[in-house]
Design a protein around this motif. Sequence first.
Motif, mmCIF file in Angstrom:
data_model
loop_
_atom_site.group_PDB
_atom_site.id
_atom_site.type_symbol
_atom_site.label_atom_id
_atom_site.label_comp_id
_atom_site.label_asym_id
_atom_site.label_seq_id
_atom_site.Cartn_x
_atom_site.Cartn_y
_atom_site.Cartn_z
ATOM 1 N N ILE A 28 70.008 11.432 53.404
ATOM 2 C CA ILE A 28 69.558 12.502 52.521
ATOM 3 C C ILE A 28 68.258 12.046 51.863
ATOM 4 O O ILE A 28 68.230 11.030 51.166
ATOM 5 N N ALA A 29 67.185 12.787 52.103
ATOM 6 C CA ALA A 29 65.856 12.440 51.587
ATOM 7 C C ALA A 29 65.481 13.407 50.470
ATOM 8 O O ALA A 29 65.433 14.619 50.684
ATOM 9 N N ILE A 30 65.241 12.866 49.282
ATOM 10 C CA ILE A 30 64.826 13.686 48.141
ATOM 11 C C ILE A 30 63.443 13.224 47.706
ATOM 12 O O ILE A 30 63.273 12.138 47.151
ATOM 13 N N ASP A 31 62.443 14.039 48.002
ATOM 14 C CA ASP A 31 61.057 13.723 47.661
ATOM 15 C C ASP A 31 60.565 14.651 46.556
ATOM 16 O O ASP A 31 61.193 15.669 46.259
ATOM 17 N N GLY A 32 59.416 14.297 46.001
ATOM 18 C CA GLY A 32 58.818 15.191 45.019
ATOM 19 C C GLY A 32 58.044 14.439 43.961
ATOM 20 O O GLY A 32 57.836 13.234 44.046
ATOM 21 N N TYR A 33 57.626 15.186 42.958
ATOM 22 C CA TYR A 33 56.776 14.659 41.889
ATOM 23 C C TYR A 33 57.594 13.864 40.871
ATOM 24 O O TYR A 33 58.817 13.978 40.816
ATOM 25 N N SER A 34 56.901 13.079 40.045
ATOM 26 C CA SER A 34 57.556 12.297 38.999
ATOM 27 C C SER A 34 58.225 13.213 37.978
ATOM 28 O O SER A 34 57.717 14.290 37.668
ATOM 29 N N SER A 35 59.363 12.752 37.460
ATOM 30 C CA SER A 35 60.053 13.417 36.347
ATOM 31 C C SER A 35 60.533 14.831 36.666
ATOM 32 O O SER A 35 60.551 15.701 35.792
ATOM 33 N N CYS A 36 60.903 15.031 37.927
ATOM 34 C CA CYS A 36 61.521 16.311 38.317
ATOM 35 C C CYS A 36 63.043 16.207 38.315
ATOM 36 O O CYS A 36 63.735 17.185 38.581
ATOM 37 N N GLY A 37 63.551 15.003 38.069
ATOM 38 C CA GLY A 37 64.996 14.788 38.124
ATOM 39 C C GLY A 37 65.451 14.208 39.444
ATOM 40 O O GLY A 37 66.651 14.213 39.746
ATOM 41 N N PHE A 56 62.194 8.331 56.675
ATOM 42 C CA PHE A 56 63.240 8.900 57.535
ATOM 43 C C PHE A 56 62.892 10.339 57.918
ATOM 44 O O PHE A 56 63.476 11.288 57.401
ATOM 45 N N PRO A 57 61.924 10.501 58.850
ATOM 46 C CA PRO A 57 61.577 11.862 59.271
ATOM 47 C C PRO A 57 62.727 12.573 59.974
ATOM 48 O O PRO A 57 62.710 13.788 60.113
ATOM 49 N N ASP A 58 63.759 11.789 60.401
ATOM 50 C CA ASP A 58 64.913 12.397 61.065
ATOM 51 C C ASP A 58 66.079 12.628 60.102
ATOM 52 O O ASP A 58 67.200 12.909 60.538
ATOM 53 N N ALA A 59 65.842 12.524 58.796
ATOM 54 C CA ALA A 59 66.906 12.764 57.817
ATOM 55 C C ALA A 59 67.506 14.152 58.012
ATOM 56 O O ALA A 59 66.778 15.127 58.223
ATOM 57 N N GLU A 60 68.827 14.224 57.940
ATOM 58 C CA GLU A 60 69.505 15.506 58.174
ATOM 59 C C GLU A 60 69.337 16.482 57.012
ATOM 60 O O GLU A 60 69.403 17.700 57.195
ATOM 61 N N VAL A 61 69.169 15.951 55.806
ATOM 62 C CA VAL A 61 68.960 16.804 54.627
ATOM 63 C C VAL A 61 67.684 16.346 53.935
ATOM 64 O O VAL A 61 67.533 15.174 53.603
ATOM 65 N N LYS A 62 66.754 17.283 53.759
ATOM 66 C CA LYS A 62 65.493 16.978 53.078
ATOM 67 C C LYS A 62 65.271 17.999 51.963
ATOM 68 O O LYS A 62 65.303 19.209 52.214
ATOM 69 N N VAL A 63 65.039 17.487 50.767
ATOM 70 C CA VAL A 63 64.771 18.342 49.612
ATOM 71 C C VAL A 63 63.471 17.874 48.977
ATOM 72 O O VAL A 63 63.249 16.670 48.814
ATOM 73 N N ARG A 69 53.769 14.826 50.155
ATOM 74 C CA ARG A 69 53.700 16.209 50.629
ATOM 75 C C ARG A 69 55.089 16.640 51.084
ATOM 76 O O ARG A 69 55.924 15.807 51.427
ATOM 77 N N ARG A 70 55.284 17.920 51.077
ATOM 78 C CA ARG A 70 56.579 18.455 51.488
ATOM 79 C C ARG A 70 56.678 18.446 53.010
ATOM 80 O O ARG A 70 55.791 18.945 53.712
ATOM 81 N N ALA A 71 57.757 17.866 53.534
ATOM 82 C CA ALA A 71 57.989 17.890 54.978
ATOM 83 C C ALA A 71 58.199 19.338 55.418
ATOM 84 O O ALA A 71 58.715 20.168 54.653
ATOM 85 N N ALA A 72 57.809 19.652 56.642
ATOM 86 C CA ALA A 72 57.904 21.030 57.147
ATOM 87 C C ALA A 72 59.333 21.564 57.076
ATOM 88 O O ALA A 72 59.546 22.762 56.863
ATOM 89 N N ASP A 73 60.323 20.664 57.242
ATOM 90 C CA ASP A 73 61.727 21.106 57.247
ATOM 91 C C ASP A 73 62.448 20.783 55.934
ATOM 92 O O ASP A 73 63.689 20.807 55.887
ATOM 93 N N ALA A 74 61.695 20.499 54.868
ATOM 94 C CA ALA A 74 62.316 20.217 53.567
ATOM 95 C C ALA A 74 62.510 21.514 52.783
ATOM 96 O O ALA A 74 61.648 22.398 52.789
ATOM 97 N N VAL A 75 63.625 21.611 52.080
ATOM 98 C CA VAL A 75 63.904 22.764 51.231
ATOM 99 C C VAL A 75 63.276 22.518 49.863
ATOM 100 O O VAL A 75 63.417 21.432 49.288
ATOM 101 N N LEU A 76 62.553 23.506 49.342
ATOM 102 C CA LEU A 76 61.887 23.366 48.050
ATOM 103 C C LEU A 76 62.871 23.642 46.913
ATOM 104 O O LEU A 76 63.636 24.606 46.956
#
Length: 236
Positions: free
Chosen positions: A6-15, A138-145, A194-201
Amino acid sequence: MQKLVIAIDGYSSCGKSTTAKAVAAALGYAYIDTGAMYRAVTLYLLDHQIAFDDLPRIEQALHDMHISFKRNRRTGRNELCLDGQIREDEIRQMYISNNVSEVSVIPAVRHAMVRQQQRMGRKRGVVMDGRDIGTTVFPDAEVKVFMTADTHTRALRRQEELAEKGEQVELGAIIENLTKRDYIDSTRAESPLRRAADAVLLDTTHITIDEQVDFVLERVSAALFSRAMLAQSHNG
């Protein structure tokens, strides 16, 4: 059933970290705070007075330092260890926040950290949060947020977090720090934010941590269901 990444990306201090920890706990997965690893490198370089443009000394430092995580049985949280010493509170201080993005853009640092993160997640069953997990680690992560929130909300959250640790920082200074880090992280040549093409915003500006955790867990359930259906069709 095979566990997920499970990959959780994003900006600082978003939780990101709080959400990732809670998701990992709910699933019985390992949690890896990749941002803490870059903060640890920053602390090491500052401790050893190594300039950020002294590449030979930085490469030697990356070889010499040892970064790991240790579970605190009393608090239940993972704490960062640098060369065997717990430095969790130090890496969260503002002077580290002011320097970490400059360290993170150094290609040798990113390559070393990505290799270590990939080793940590090789067995899967892991929740990682950072800036390039779904795109590079992990570009092959099954869950990307991919998490975001407005800058003012993020600054208030960071100010509260620092105050809880006894560090009083003006809101304006925090906004300036976040804006600078956003720019450096988004425009760097190596693994930019940057947001991966298959990541949910997921915009966390107006939602609670519990709602963030539920959002991710719903994506995990959907991924596990899809995997089960796929396996059934192959077997049937």
